[in-house]
Motif scaffolding. Structure first.
Motif, PDB file in Angstrom:
ATOM      1  N   ASP A   1      -6.642  -4.643   8.087  1.00  0.00           N
ATOM      2  CA  ASP A   1      -5.240  -4.232   8.488  1.00  0.00           C
ATOM      3  C   ASP A   1      -5.365  -3.839   9.983  1.00  0.00           C
ATOM      4  OD1 ASP A   1      -2.366  -3.582   8.218  1.00  0.00           O
ATOM      5  OD2 ASP A   1      -2.954  -1.773   7.630  1.00  0.00           O
ATOM      6  N   ASP A   2      -6.676  -2.899  10.456  1.00  0.00           N
ATOM      7  CA  ASP A   2      -6.676  -2.335  11.533  1.00  0.00           C
ATOM      8  C   ASP A   2      -7.896  -2.959  12.493  1.00  0.00           C
ATOM      9  OD1 ASP A   2      -6.757  -0.301  13.579  1.00  0.00           O
ATOM     10  OD2 ASP A   2      -7.795   1.189  12.426  1.00  0.00           O
ATOM     11  N   ASN A   3      -7.757  -4.083  13.037  1.00  0.00           N
ATOM     12  CA  ASN A   3      -6.217  -4.524  13.513  1.00  0.00           C
ATOM     13  C   ASN A   3      -6.399  -5.922  13.371  1.00  0.00           C
ATOM     14  OD1 ASN A   3      -3.626  -4.303  14.468  1.00  0.00           O
ATOM     15  ND2 ASN A   3      -4.218  -4.250  16.429  1.00  0.00           N
TER      16      ASN A   3
ATOM     17  N   MET B   1      -1.755  -2.175  12.784  1.00  0.00           N
ATOM     18  CA  MET B   1      -1.676  -2.124  11.144  1.00  0.00           C
ATOM     19  C   MET B   1      -0.231  -2.382  10.924  1.00  0.00           C
ATOM     20  SD  MET B   1      -3.786   1.428  10.912  1.00  0.00           S
ATOM     21  CE  MET B   1      -3.486   1.695   9.221  1.00  0.00           C
TER      22      MET B   1
ATOM     23  N   HIS C   1     -12.947  -2.760  16.101  1.00  0.00           N
ATOM     24  CA  HIS C   1     -12.906  -1.872  15.018  1.00  0.00           C
ATOM     25  C   HIS C   1     -13.943  -1.076  14.838  1.00  0.00           C
ATOM     26  CE1 HIS C   1     -10.980  -0.125  11.379  1.00  0.00           C
ATOM     27  NE2 HIS C   1     -12.117  -0.662  10.656  1.00  0.00           N
TER      28      HIS C   1
ATOM     29  N   ASP D   1     -11.195  -1.714   4.036  1.00  0.00           N
ATOM     30  CA  ASP D   1     -10.064  -2.250   4.769  1.00  0.00           C
ATOM     31  C   ASP D   1     -10.183  -3.682   4.838  1.00  0.00           C
ATOM     32  OD1 ASP D   1      -7.658  -2.987   6.343  1.00  0.00           O
ATOM     33  OD2 ASP D   1      -8.279  -1.913   8.051  1.00  0.00           O
TER      34      ASP D   1
ATOM     35  N   TYR E   1      -7.731   3.173   5.485  1.00  0.00           N
ATOM     36  CA  TYR E   1      -7.692   3.228   6.967  1.00  0.00           C
ATOM     37  C   TYR E   1      -9.176   3.999   7.270  1.00  0.00           C
ATOM     38  CZ  TYR E   1      -6.885   5.551  11.469  1.00  0.00           C
ATOM     39  OH  TYR E   1      -6.657   5.981  12.765  1.00  0.00           O
ATOM     40  N   HIS E   2      -9.807   3.204   8.317  1.00  0.00           N
ATOM     41  CA  HIS E   2     -11.185   3.638   8.880  1.00  0.00           C
ATOM     42  C   HIS E   2     -12.216   3.738   7.730  1.00  0.00           C
ATOM     43  CE1 HIS E   2     -10.108   4.963  13.335  1.00  0.00           C
ATOM     44  NE2 HIS E   2      -9.737   3.506  12.916  1.00  0.00           N
TER      45      HIS E   2
ATOM     46  N   ASP F   1      -0.559   5.444   7.736  1.00  0.00           N
ATOM     47  CA  ASP F   1      -2.141   5.505   7.215  1.00  0.00           C
ATOM     48  C   ASP F   1      -2.108   5.352   5.519  1.00  0.00           C
ATOM     49  OD1 ASP F   1      -2.887   5.756   9.774  1.00  0.00           O
ATOM     50  OD2 ASP F   1      -3.626   7.847   9.353  1.00  0.00           O
ATOM     51  N   HIS F   2      -3.096   4.525   5.238  1.00  0.00           N
ATOM     52  CA  HIS F   2      -3.237   4.084   3.796  1.00  0.00           C
ATOM     53  C   HIS F   2      -4.564   4.559   3.442  1.00  0.00           C
ATOM     54  CE1 HIS F   2      -5.204   0.694   5.378  1.00  0.00           C
ATOM     55  NE2 HIS F   2      -4.048   0.058   5.969  1.00  0.00           N
TER      56      HIS F   2
END
Length: 208
Positions: free
Chosen positions: A35-37, A97, A22, A177, A172-173, A168-169
Motif C-alpha cells: 500500500d505504501d507505496n 497509500m 519503502h 503491508d 502501515y510501516h 493509517d491502517h
C-alpha cells in the motif's frame, strides 16, 4: 520523470507523482510496501496510460520519486531543479497509500491549504464509487498531512497540491503491508475518483 504532452500549447504543467521507495529490509524482515507505496505507483501508471491514450489539455509531468521515506528527498530535488521552468509548475497531484480502507474512504488533502481547489473538485467526486473525504490538511500535528508525503515539497515552494491517501491502517510501516491486503474493488473506485478529479483540474484555469 516522464512527460505527457498536452493539447493546449503553452499550458502550465501538472505534476502527478508517487514515491516508489519503502523501508527495505530491517532486522532480517522485508517491508513490502504494497500500500505504501506500490499502490500509489500503480495509480500513477494508470494516469500515464490514460494520458498516452487521451492527452489532457495541460501537459503532465509523471514523477516517480525516491527517498520519500527519508525526508521527501526526491521531491525536494525535483522542486529545486525541475525539468521545466519552475514558473510553469502549476499543481502537484500526489498519491500515497490508496489501495485499502476498512471504511472505504479516500481522503483528499490540499484544499484546506489552497481553497480555490475545493470548488473544482467537489462536483467531480460527487457520487463516487468510494467515500471521498476532504481534510487532513489544516491544524498541524499528525492529523495534518501537508508535509507527510512528497506534495509537502511543492507546498513549501508555493505550488498548490492535491493529495490522495487513506488513513493509517495496522500494516502501515510494517512487514505485513503485503499485496494480499490490497482491496482491488476499492483501488478501482479510487482510480475512478482520481481520473474524474484530474479531468476537473485539467478544465480549470487557476488553482490559487
Amino acid at each position: 520523470v516522464a512527460r505527457c504532452e498536452g493539447r493546449r500549447a503553452g499550458a502550465p504543467y501538472l505534476v502527478v507523482s508517487a514515491h516508489y521507495d519503502h523501508l527495505g529490509i530491517r532486522n532480517g524482515q522485508t517491508y513490502h510496501g504494497a500500500d505504501d507505496n506500490a499502490s500509489g505507483v500503480a495509480m500513477l501508471l494508470h494516469v500515464a496510460r490514460r494520458c498516452a491514450a487521451t492527452p489532457f489539455e495541460h501537459p503532465l509531468l509523471l514523477a516517480f520519486f525516491d527517498a520519500e521515506e527519508v525526508g521527501l528527498q526526491g521531491a525536494q530535488a525535483f522542486v529545486k531543479a525541475p525539468p521545466v521552468p519552475a514558473a510553469r509548475l502549476a499543481l502537484n497531484v500526489n498519491f500515497d497509500m490508496v489501495s485499502r480502507s476498512a471504511t472505504r474512504e479516500i481522503y483528499v488533502a490540499g484544499p484546506g491549504r489552497w481553497p480555490a481547489l475545493r470548488p473544482i473538485l467537489e462536483p467531480a467526486v460527487a457520487k463516487a464509487p468510494v467515500t471521498v473525504r476532504f481534510g487532513h490538511d489544516t491544524g498541524g500535528g499528525q492529523n495534518d498531512w501537508t508535509t507527510q508525503s512528497d506534495h509537502g515539497a511543492f507546498h513549501a515552494a508555493g505550488i498548490p497540491f492535491i493529495y490522495f491517501g487513506v488513513e493509517d491502517h495496522p500494516d502501515y510501516h510494517q512487514p505485513t503491508d503485503t499485496a494480499d491486503k490490497i482491496a482491488p474493488d476499492f483501488l478501482g473506485g479510487v482510480a475512478t475518483v482520481v481520473l474524474r478529479a484530474l479531468d476537473a483540474l485539467d478544465r480549470a484555469s487557476a488553482y490559487k
